[in-house]
Design a protein around this motif. Structure first.
Motif, PDB file in Angstrom:
ATOM      1  N   ILE B 188      41.883  -6.313  46.437  1.00 56.51           N
ATOM      2  CA  ILE B 188      41.136  -7.512  46.839  1.00 56.51           C
ATOM      3  C   ILE B 188      40.102  -7.154  47.902  1.00 56.51           C
ATOM      4  O   ILE B 188      38.967  -7.615  47.861  1.00 56.51           O
ATOM      5  CB  ILE B 188      42.102  -8.616  47.339  1.00 56.51           C
ATOM      6  CG1 ILE B 188      43.026  -9.054  46.200  1.00 56.51           C
ATOM      7  CG2 ILE B 188      41.340  -9.808  47.902  1.00 56.51           C
ATOM      8  CD1 ILE B 188      44.128 -10.008  46.608  1.00 56.51           C
ATOM      9  N   ARG B 190      38.665  -4.221  48.287  1.00 54.89           N
ATOM     10  CA  ARG B 190      37.613  -3.400  47.679  1.00 54.89           C
ATOM     11  C   ARG B 190      36.705  -4.204  46.744  1.00 54.89           C
ATOM     12  O   ARG B 190      35.491  -4.017  46.743  1.00 54.89           O
ATOM     13  CB  ARG B 190      38.259  -2.249  46.910  1.00 54.89           C
ATOM     14  CG  ARG B 190      37.317  -1.091  46.648  1.00 54.89           C
ATOM     15  CD  ARG B 190      38.010   0.036  45.915  1.00 54.89           C
ATOM     16  NE  ARG B 190      38.595  -0.414  44.668  1.00 54.89           N
ATOM     17  CZ  ARG B 190      39.844  -0.142  44.266  1.00 54.89           C
ATOM     18  NH1 ARG B 190      40.632   0.547  45.043  1.00 54.89           N
ATOM     19  NH2 ARG B 190      40.303  -0.571  43.119  1.00 54.89           N
ATOM     20  N   GLU B 191      37.297  -5.114  45.972  1.00 54.92           N
ATOM     21  CA  GLU B 191      36.522  -5.795  44.929  1.00 54.92           C
ATOM     22  C   GLU B 191      35.987  -7.174  45.337  1.00 54.92           C
ATOM     23  O   GLU B 191      35.063  -7.672  44.719  1.00 54.92           O
ATOM     24  CB  GLU B 191      37.388  -5.962  43.668  1.00 54.92           C
ATOM     25  CG  GLU B 191      37.754  -4.658  42.987  1.00 54.92           C
ATOM     26  CD  GLU B 191      36.561  -3.998  42.316  1.00 54.92           C
ATOM     27  OE1 GLU B 191      35.627  -4.686  41.896  1.00 54.92           O
ATOM     28  OE2 GLU B 191      36.568  -2.757  42.226  1.00 54.92           O
ATOM     29  N   VAL B 192      36.611  -7.787  46.345  1.00 58.89           N
ATOM     30  CA  VAL B 192      36.154  -9.130  46.739  1.00 58.89           C
ATOM     31  C   VAL B 192      35.533  -9.117  48.139  1.00 58.89           C
ATOM     32  O   VAL B 192      34.400  -9.568  48.333  1.00 58.89           O
ATOM     33  CB  VAL B 192      37.325 -10.157  46.685  1.00 58.89           C
ATOM     34  CG1 VAL B 192      36.854 -11.548  47.094  1.00 58.89           C
ATOM     35  CG2 VAL B 192      37.935 -10.194  45.289  1.00 58.89           C
ATOM     36  N   PRO B 195      32.270  -6.363  48.696  1.00 65.71           N
ATOM     37  CA  PRO B 195      31.005  -6.811  48.066  1.00 65.71           C
ATOM     38  C   PRO B 195      30.446  -8.092  48.679  1.00 65.71           C
ATOM     39  O   PRO B 195      29.240  -8.296  48.690  1.00 65.71           O
ATOM     40  CB  PRO B 195      31.404  -7.048  46.604  1.00 65.71           C
ATOM     41  CG  PRO B 195      32.604  -6.219  46.389  1.00 65.71           C
ATOM     42  CD  PRO B 195      33.346  -6.213  47.694  1.00 65.71           C
ATOM     43  N   THR B 196      31.323  -8.956  49.219  1.00 63.56           N
ATOM     44  CA  THR B 196      30.828 -10.189  49.843  1.00 63.56           C
ATOM     45  C   THR B 196      30.058  -9.879  51.120  1.00 63.56           C
ATOM     46  O   THR B 196      29.034 -10.501  51.396  1.00 63.56           O
ATOM     47  CB  THR B 196      31.997 -11.140  50.175  1.00 63.56           C
ATOM     48  OG1 THR B 196      32.734 -11.392  48.992  1.00 63.56           O
ATOM     49  CG2 THR B 196      31.507 -12.454  50.733  1.00 63.56           C
TER      50      THR B 196
END
Lengths: 255, 282
Positions: B188, B190-192, B195-196
């Motif tokens: 979460i 790394r991917e959410v 990038p936010t």
């Protein structure tokens, strides 16, 4: 054998405070493998809370939930939300892969298969922002099926779409489900939708109790225009109206 | 009859909306490039006129400044002093990121830490850069640490505030989705989460970059032993205005290269998923 068993489940928000409110009360049901069960009821009767508790996103106050998998290992769940909830910075294919446990060739092939079933093979490298709302929701449905879940939870997945898009997606969902035969728990406030899609409808009443458990024994594929489907829809709708009237009377007596 | 009429109607010329959009974008880009060139010509004209008006001893012509810049580059001073300035700026930046990013994370993630840091960080962000330059010189004297500290003090509040905004901007529904599909906290993050906050971090870097260079050079002017600011002070003491402007010119060229070719390009690449980035790439 039941995939999902819910026993005496209850949920109270703000336990131990003056604002405590019980949203689910003594809920018990089980769902056999390969069946499509809808949970319907008026707004605020605890449908989405029940789904969140089953998925583990939310805690329950009392009662038991058990989930068994076909493989004997830990049960896997897929979830389709009201909104698509795709990562905007990842392509459609990468969104599909994000929820997978491995990057193996069969997994990639499975993702491609479900993307193909919702008609979005050509859009695999698109970002979600480049797709329409209906296409994004189709990616959400393909993503949930692609995890090969023991239980698929769907929370009013067509409520944010226009009527024509929703109708198309319902037909597509029926086709995918007929091929995959996944166990589905589908939350909706739309009785017409529930009758079209389900083997069984569990009706929740205000206060979070089960009012009725209705079996829908109609041949598939079903279409809204089919007279038998329309008749049953009217009948279930009538029962729901009766429940609402009963709830109103009960609350007036209590007042 | 009606069918015949419809059948006889002349076919509409084939239109390709994508080609049309590309043509419009190209025209817009050409117009903008033309305006940029006009702006440079106007600047050159004003400079030449000013030079004629004040006399070239007080304001050397663009050509004299260019020759002086060539001389600086050929002498080898440019590489030594410029690399000294660049290293100090990046070192200051690294210190600012190491301090500002964790503070920003805490401010964005927890309300208690936000309450604790908010006023301090806001005040630190409003203190004029010259105060940091003077303070750093008082603390470290004539050493390389002065400019590094000044850059760090100026940049850290920007980084902290932007990272905090980024963390607060995380879409909770994406976190819930990830949890419902059994994603780990690490996935979460790394991917959410990351990038936010990337667009916010880029905004912070670009904002800091513009200020950090100036502060670094200013601190060197006051008390450096090497670097661009030190050279500008030396040339000023020799009253060689062409050389002062040449150092400034080289400084600006380098900054533009970093800003346009490194920062802007990597930002466009990393944020290519955003509709505004895609439309500007048309």
């Amino acid at each position: 054998m039941a995939v999902l068993t819910v026993k005496n489940l209850a949920k109270t928000f703000n336990v131990g405070t003056a604002k405590a409110s019980r949203v689910l009360d003594d809920i018990s049901f089980d769902v056999r493998g390969g069946t499509f069960v809808s949970i319907v009821g008026p707004s605020g009767c605890g449908k989405s809370t029940l789904l969140n508790i089953i998925s583990g996103v939310e805690e329950h106050t009392s009662g038991d939930i058990s989930l068994t998998s076909d493989s004997g290992g830990p049960a896997r769940m897929g979830y389709v939300f009201q909104d698509p909830r795709l990562l905007p910075w990842r392509s459609v294919m990468k969104n599909m892969m994000y929820v997978q446990n491995d990057r193996s060739e069969p997994t990639v092939a499975r993702c491609r298969k479900y993307l193909d079933m919702v008609g979005l093979t050509k859009n695999a490298d698109f970002f979600p922002g480049q797709l329409s709302g209906g296409m994004q929701q189709r990616v959400g449905i393909a993503r949930a099926f692609a995890v090969e879940p023991d239980l698929l939870l769907m929370d009013e997945p067509f409520s944010h779409l226009d009527a024509i898009t929703a109708r198309g997606l319902r037909a597509q969902l029926q086709d995918i489900w007929a091929q995959s035969k996944k166990t589905v728990v589908f939350v909706t406030h739309d009785v017409v939708e529930a009758v079209e899609l389900s083997d069984r409808i569990i009706v929740l009443q205000p206060g979070g109790r089960i009012y009725e458990d209705i079996t829908i024994d109609l041949p598939r594929p079903r279409r809204q225009t089919d007279p038998t489907v329309a008749t049953l829809q009217a009948e279930v709708l009538g029962r729901l109206e009766a429940m609402k009237a009963l709830s109103r009377t009960a609350s007036e007596v209590a007042a | 009859m009606t069918d015949q009429l419809i059948g006889a109607a002349p076919a509409a010329p084939p239109t390709d909306p994508e080609a049309g959009a590309k043509r419009t974008a190209k025209r817009r880009r050409l117009r903008l490039t033309g305006l940029v060139i006009l702006g440079w010509i106007a600047l050159y004209g004003v400079w030449e006129y000013g030079s004629w008006w004040f006399g070239s001893r007080l304001l050397p012509t663009p050509y004299e400044v260019l020759m002086s810049a060539v001389e600086i580059v050929e002498s080898g001073n440019f590489l030594t002093d410029f690399s000294a300035s660049v290293l100090k700026t990046f070192a200051g930046f690294a210190v600012a990121a190491a301090v500002g990013a964790p503070i920003g994370y805490l401010m964005g993630r927890y309300n208690y830490w936000r309450a604790f840091f908010h006023d301090g960080v806001t005040i630190a962000g409003t203190i004029p850069a010259i105060v940091y330059a003077v303070l750093s010189l008082i603390v470290f004297g004539l050493s390389n640490l002065g400019p590094i500290l000044a850059v760090a003090l100026v940049s850290a509040p920007y980084i902290a505030l932007n990272v905090a905004e980024g963390i607060r901007g995380v879409d909770k529904s994406l976190v819930t989705m990830s949890e419902a599909f059994g994603r780990s906290p690490q996935q979460i993050r790394r991917e959410v989460l990351i990038p936010t906050i990337v667009p916010y971090v880029f905004a912070a870097i670009r904002m800091c970059f513009a200020v950090a260079w100036k502060v670094e050079a200013l601190t060197e002017v006051f008390g450096g032993r090497n670097g661009v600011g030190f050279q500008i002070r030396t040339e000023y003491q020799l009253y060689d205005i062409a050389a002062v402007l040449a150092w400034m010119f080289l400084f600006i060229v380098f900054m533009l290269i970093i800003e346009r070719l490194v920062l802007a390009k990597s930002e466009a690449r990393l944020l290519s998923w955003r509709p505004q980035e895609r439309s500007s790439a048309l």
